[in-house]
Design an enzyme around this catalytic site. Structure first.
Site, PDB file in Angstrom:
ATOM      1  N   CYS A 394       0.827  -1.203   0.000  1.00 27.57           N
ATOM      2  CA  CYS A 394       0.000   0.000   0.000  1.00 27.57           C
ATOM      3  C   CYS A 394       0.873   1.269   0.000  1.00 27.57           C
ATOM      4  O   CYS A 394       1.401   1.626  -1.036  1.00 27.57           O
ATOM      5  CB  CYS A 394      -1.002  -0.021   1.137  1.00 27.57           C
ATOM      6  SG  CYS A 394      -2.441   0.979   0.737  1.00 27.57           S
ATOM      7  N   HIS A 525      -3.586  -4.740   0.418  1.00 24.79           N
ATOM      8  CA  HIS A 525      -2.926  -5.342   1.585  1.00 24.79           C
ATOM      9  C   HIS A 525      -3.030  -6.867   1.523  1.00 24.79           C
ATOM     10  O   HIS A 525      -3.958  -7.437   2.107  1.00 24.79           O
ATOM     11  CB  HIS A 525      -3.597  -4.853   2.873  1.00 24.79           C
ATOM     12  CG  HIS A 525      -3.365  -3.417   3.172  1.00 24.79           C
ATOM     13  ND1 HIS A 525      -2.293  -2.980   3.915  1.00 24.79           N
ATOM     14  CD2 HIS A 525      -4.061  -2.300   2.824  1.00 24.79           C
ATOM     15  CE1 HIS A 525      -2.340  -1.661   4.025  1.00 24.79           C
ATOM     16  NE2 HIS A 525      -3.399  -1.223   3.368  1.00 24.79           N
ATOM     17  N   GLU A 527      -1.478  -8.979   3.117  1.00 27.18           N
ATOM     18  CA  GLU A 527      -1.289  -9.618   4.430  1.00 27.18           C
ATOM     19  C   GLU A 527      -2.602 -10.016   5.094  1.00 27.18           C
ATOM     20  O   GLU A 527      -2.637 -10.929   5.916  1.00 27.18           O
ATOM     21  CB  GLU A 527      -0.469  -8.699   5.358  1.00 27.18           C
ATOM     22  CG  GLU A 527      -1.148  -7.418   5.834  1.00 27.18           C
ATOM     23  CD  GLU A 527      -0.963  -6.222   4.893  1.00 27.18           C
ATOM     24  OE1 GLU A 527      -0.704  -6.449   3.692  1.00 27.18           O
ATOM     25  OE2 GLU A 527      -1.102  -5.071   5.349  1.00 27.18           O
TER      26      GLU A 527
HETATM   27  N1  GLN Z   1      -1.781   6.798   2.820  1.00 25.96           N
HETATM   28  C1  GLN Z   1      -1.974   6.054   1.619  1.00 25.96           C
HETATM   29  C2  GLN Z   1      -3.348   6.271   1.023  1.00 25.96           C
HETATM   30  O1  GLN Z   1      -4.253   6.656   1.719  1.00 25.96           O
HETATM   31  C3  GLN Z   1      -1.701   4.583   1.822  1.00 25.96           C
HETATM   32  C4  GLN Z   1      -2.667   3.927   2.751  1.00 25.96           C
HETATM   33  C5  GLN Z   1      -2.158   2.625   3.306  1.00 25.96           C
HETATM   34  O2  GLN Z   1      -0.980   2.341   3.293  1.00 25.96           O
HETATM   35  N2  GLN Z   1      -3.065   1.812   3.830  1.00 25.96           N
HETATM   36  O3  GLN Z   1      -3.559   6.040  -0.126  1.00 25.96           O
END
Ligand code: GLN
Length: 552
Positions: A394, A525, A527
């Site tokens: 992410c 994600h 994970e």
């Molecule tokens: N801050 C980033 C976004 O909002 C990544 C979010 C995250 O890593 N879950 O797109």
């Protein structure tokens, strides 16, 4: 109120409810205990679901600071919830949904909506909404055993509402409801003796809420001896056989097997008048035996920004990542050593970047905001230039794209709008539908959340790992790769190997193996979907690359 509860009674007869509550201190593994109990009942052929109750007034965990509250776990339906939901999914191998998670705020939000809508037909509204939700989760999942973990410890004012709902269920259905108290038995170093008194107090505090524990799980640094087992039984009003010893263990995945040895399953069958069944734990045992293998150890650095809490280093905030890494390493027959590296320490020069040399792989987890990100970007550069396998999740993918744009494309001020909206090269930008949400400060539960489909490009690292053309993964983000830079990044060697079905959103970025052993980031994600019995293919591919690096 009364009529609602009596309507419920008939339906309860098909299902058993196990409430798990905590005593003495939090953080002693109530979630893992609840998950292990679930696994033992599932291994007996029952259909099990789990509910987590967090007594705080927030609607969900999405807006909470991870350094204080740990990981925010995301479900397929996009619910942002407590990390214990991850334990349930991993132990039980199931996908849970929004109904399996409840907070005081969520209950009140629903009660207020219904009450304003005259849905309670003039009645006084009490704990009925809590009971309704427990019943709903049971119905939706078609389970015959529902495990409900009430967060916090008994005696805290926040969980009174939920204990009262649980008490009411037990009173109406004594044979179908069990209470498990997970307590803690300290061994003060100056005494060197295990003390039962705090557990006695916890049991009495539970009594004062009208609830008697059926089973007590005695957590502690060491196993319970006979004398203390007798003491707990006598003073906490439970049969001796119902006191289960739960000493600290190296791996949480041993716990279901330890519980089974201590006859937890049989005890629950007795308490809940269930027929006696034999547990089939063969798959779990196979998995646990793999956790003991792997003499060769690979070293992974998790470079994150949410580790510091006062003088303590927290790794709970990345728990799903740590577990996903372990599952894939067990599967690959290799041991693993994971170091949590605070990216802010690279920025302050407290530690040099070259310390990354001693690692076989680097992971950058998700995150939000400006702090620590320059440290992360320099770590990504180091991993790219020194051919250390890199896996970005992410924010870890977005920062990887920024690093590439800065240092390969030469766009020195490349950034994300989240950090510097004035940058001339916003290679990571806000998603169109998110703009209005930010402007109106509609921030809670409003990101791109939950499971979305992505299409994979053949011949890429991602495609080879998944062995599929289409995947579904869980998301939690507001920003995305800016399509205006896609072509330039691709011409400079970066491959976008996964896209949303309409092609507009980049889901995966990677470098071909001809230029780097493993340099890959996902906008989602992965994970959250790694399971002990089904490790995640991308984590496994990453671990394989780390093994390769070790051999070089
Ligand atoms: N801050 C980033 C976004 O909002 C990544 C979010 C995250 O890593 N879950 O797109």
């Amino acid at each position: 109120m009364k009529s609602s509860v009596s309507k419920l009674e008939n339906k309860l007869s098909n299902c058993k409810y196990i409430f798990v509550v905590g005593g003495v201190i939090s953080g002693v593994g109530k979630g893992v205990a609840a998950s292990s109990i679930g696994l033992l009942m599932q291994a007996r052929g029952h259909k099990v679901t789990s509910i987590k109750i967090d007594p705080y007034i927030n609607i969900d965990a999405g807006t909470m600071n991870p350094t204080e509250h740990g990981e925010v776990f995301v479900l397929d339906d996009g619910d942002e919830c407590d990390q214990d939901m991850g334990n349930y999914e991993r132990f039980l191998g199931v996908d849970l949904c929004r109904t399996n998670y409840m907070t005081t705020g969520r209950v009140y939000e629903e009660v207020i909506r219904k009450e304003r809508n005259l849905e309670y037909k003039g009645k006084n509204v009490e704990v009925v909404e809590v009971i309704h939700r427990i019943k709903e989760a049971t119905r939706i999942t078609g389970s015959d055993i529902t495990i409900i973990e009430i967060g916090g410890t008994v005696g805290e004012y926040q969980n009174v509402l939920f204990l009262e709902a649980a008490r009411m269920l037990k009173t109406k259905n004594p044979a179908d409801v069990a209470f498990v108290l997970v307590s803690y038995l300290p061994v003060p170093s100056n005494l060197g003796e295990m003390k039962t008194k705090p557990t006695q107090y916890a049991s009495r505090t539970l009594n004062s809420a009208g609830v008697q524990a059926d089973i007590i799980i005695a957590r502690g640094p060491i196993a319970l001896d006979k004398k203390r087992k007798e003491k707990i039984a006598l003073f906490c009003n439970v049969p001796e056989d119902n006191v289960i010893s739960a000493p600290d263990v190296k791996s949480i995945y041993d716990i279901p097997l330890n519980f089974e040895k201590d006859k937890m399953g049989e005890t629950l069958e007795r308490v809940l008048s269930l027929p006696k069944r034999t547990a089939n734990l063969s798959n779990w045992k196979k998995f646990v035996s793999k956790t003991k293998n792997g003499k060769e150890k690979i070293k992974i650095a998790v470079v994150g920004k949410y580790f510091d809490s006062g003088d303590f280093v927290l790794s709970d905030v990345y728990i799903s990542i740590l577990e996903a890494l372990k599952f894939s390493s067990y599967e690959s027959g290799v041991g693993i050593e994971i170091a949590c590296v605070n990216s802010k320490d690279f920025e302050s020069k407290k530690i040099p970047l070259s310390m990354l040399k001693k690692f076989d792989g680097v992971i950058v987890p998700g995150g939000f905001g400006e702090s620590g990100i320059e440290g992360i970007i320099s770590a990504i550069r180091y991993a790219r230039e020194n051919k250390i396998p890199y896996f970005g999740l992410c924010y870890g993918m977005q920062l990887m794209v920024i690093e590439y744009a800065r240092n390969v494309l030469g766009l020195k001020d490349a950034n994300t709008r989240e950090v510097n909206p004035n940058s001339k090269n916003l290679v990571i930008d806000i998603m169109e539908d998110q703009k209005a949400k930010i402007e109106s400060k509609n921030m809670g539960g409003s990101m791109r959340l939950g499971a979305y489909i992505a299409h994979l490009k053949k011949g890429t690292v991602a495609h080879k790992a998944y062995k599929a053309d289409m995947i579904t993964e869980r998301h939690r983000h507001r920003y995305e790769v800016n399509n205006a830079y896609r072509e330039r990044l691709e011409n400079a060697g970066l491959v976008f190997s996964g896209h949303s079905p309409d092609g507009t959103l980049c889901e995966i970025a990677e470098l071909p193996t001809s230029s780097h052993p493993f340099f890959l980031g996902t906008q989602y994600h992965p994970e959250f979907k790694a399971r002990p019995l089904a490790p995640h293919p991308l984590f496994t591919a990453f671990i394989k690359a780390c093994q390769g690096k070790k051999k070089v």
